[in-house]
Design a protein around this motif. Structure first.
Motif, mmCIF file in Angstrom:
data_model
loop_
_atom_site.group_PDB
_atom_site.id
_atom_site.type_symbol
_atom_site.label_atom_id
_atom_site.label_comp_id
_atom_site.label_asym_id
_atom_site.label_seq_id
_atom_site.Cartn_x
_atom_site.Cartn_y
_atom_site.Cartn_z
ATOM 1 N N ASP A 108 22.479 0.799 -10.897
ATOM 2 C CA ASP A 108 21.855 -0.529 -10.857
ATOM 3 C C ASP A 108 21.453 -0.961 -12.257
ATOM 4 O O ASP A 108 21.599 -2.131 -12.636
ATOM 5 N N TRP A 109 20.955 -0.013 -13.053
ATOM 6 C CA TRP A 109 20.569 -0.313 -14.433
ATOM 7 C C TRP A 109 21.801 -0.721 -15.252
ATOM 8 O O TRP A 109 21.730 -1.664 -16.045
ATOM 9 N N ASP A 118 21.874 5.898 -7.564
ATOM 10 C CA ASP A 118 21.816 4.444 -7.389
ATOM 11 C C ASP A 118 21.038 3.742 -8.491
ATOM 12 O O ASP A 118 21.450 2.674 -8.960
ATOM 13 N N CYS A 119 19.903 4.309 -8.883
ATOM 14 C CA CYS A 119 19.058 3.651 -9.891
ATOM 15 C C CYS A 119 19.790 3.494 -11.222
ATOM 16 O O CYS A 119 19.723 2.432 -11.851
ATOM 17 N N GLU A 138 12.093 7.459 -10.148
ATOM 18 C CA GLU A 138 12.940 6.283 -10.354
ATOM 19 C C GLU A 138 13.129 5.967 -11.829
ATOM 20 O O GLU A 138 14.246 5.703 -12.273
ATOM 21 N N ASP A 194 24.389 -2.196 -14.105
ATOM 22 C CA ASP A 194 24.653 -3.584 -13.679
ATOM 23 C C ASP A 194 23.777 -4.558 -14.464
ATOM 24 O O ASP A 194 24.244 -5.592 -14.933
ATOM 25 N N ASP A 195 22.500 -4.229 -14.579
ATOM 26 C CA ASP A 195 21.563 -5.085 -15.317
ATOM 27 C C ASP A 195 21.939 -5.188 -16.792
ATOM 28 O O ASP A 195 21.775 -6.243 -17.403
#
Length: 138
Positions: free
Chosen positions: A16-17, A12-13, A53, A19-20
């Motif tokens: 998400d990165w 997930d991390c 993380e 996406d950023d």
């Protein structure tokens, strides 16, 4: 750890990165993540132990460096492939060396490595990280 596989982008991390990253047109997010993995405030044990993380994201940043350097991995998410196609950025030697240091650190003493060491997919995870290191060193 929100992971469903041993690949760099199978958590997930990291996704998400990615996406950023879509909000950026330069290397700043990539470089800042690589630096965070080397200077994390949560570093303990002789400056070599980093929380999971950050180390779930840092290899994704290193994979992005490898891809921009012409040595992409085989498991790049579609979203990252699209970003790479739009951003033909040049990787300087300093950024490449930074990515190499991060990947080497990932293989040494990180919480993420310790977590994977207890999993049945540890060898696959380690092979993937070693492959990334080899591509960065090319």
């Amino acid at each position: 750890m929100g992971a469903w596989g041993s690949g760099v982008f199978e958590n997930d991390c990291a996704l998400d990165w990615v996406d950023d990253l879509e909000e950026f047109n330069d290397l700043s997010l990539i470089v800042s993540m690589l630096k965070a993995a080397l200077t994390d405030d949560l570093v303990v044990h002789y400056d070599t132990y980093v929380n999971s993380e950050i180390m779930e994201i840092a290899p994704a940043a290193a994979e992005t460096v490898a891809a921009l350097s012409g040595h992409p991995g085989t498991d790049l998410p579609q979203q990252l492939q699209q970003w790479l196609a739009l951003h033909q950025l040049l990787i300087d030697e300093e950024t490449r060396k930074l990515a190499i240091k991060v990947v080497e650190r990932t293989l040494k003493a990180t919480e993420l490595r310790e977590i994977w060491a207890t999993e049945s997919d540890y060898d696959l995870w380690k092979q993937g990280i070693e492959d990334l290191l080899a591509r960065l060193q090319t």
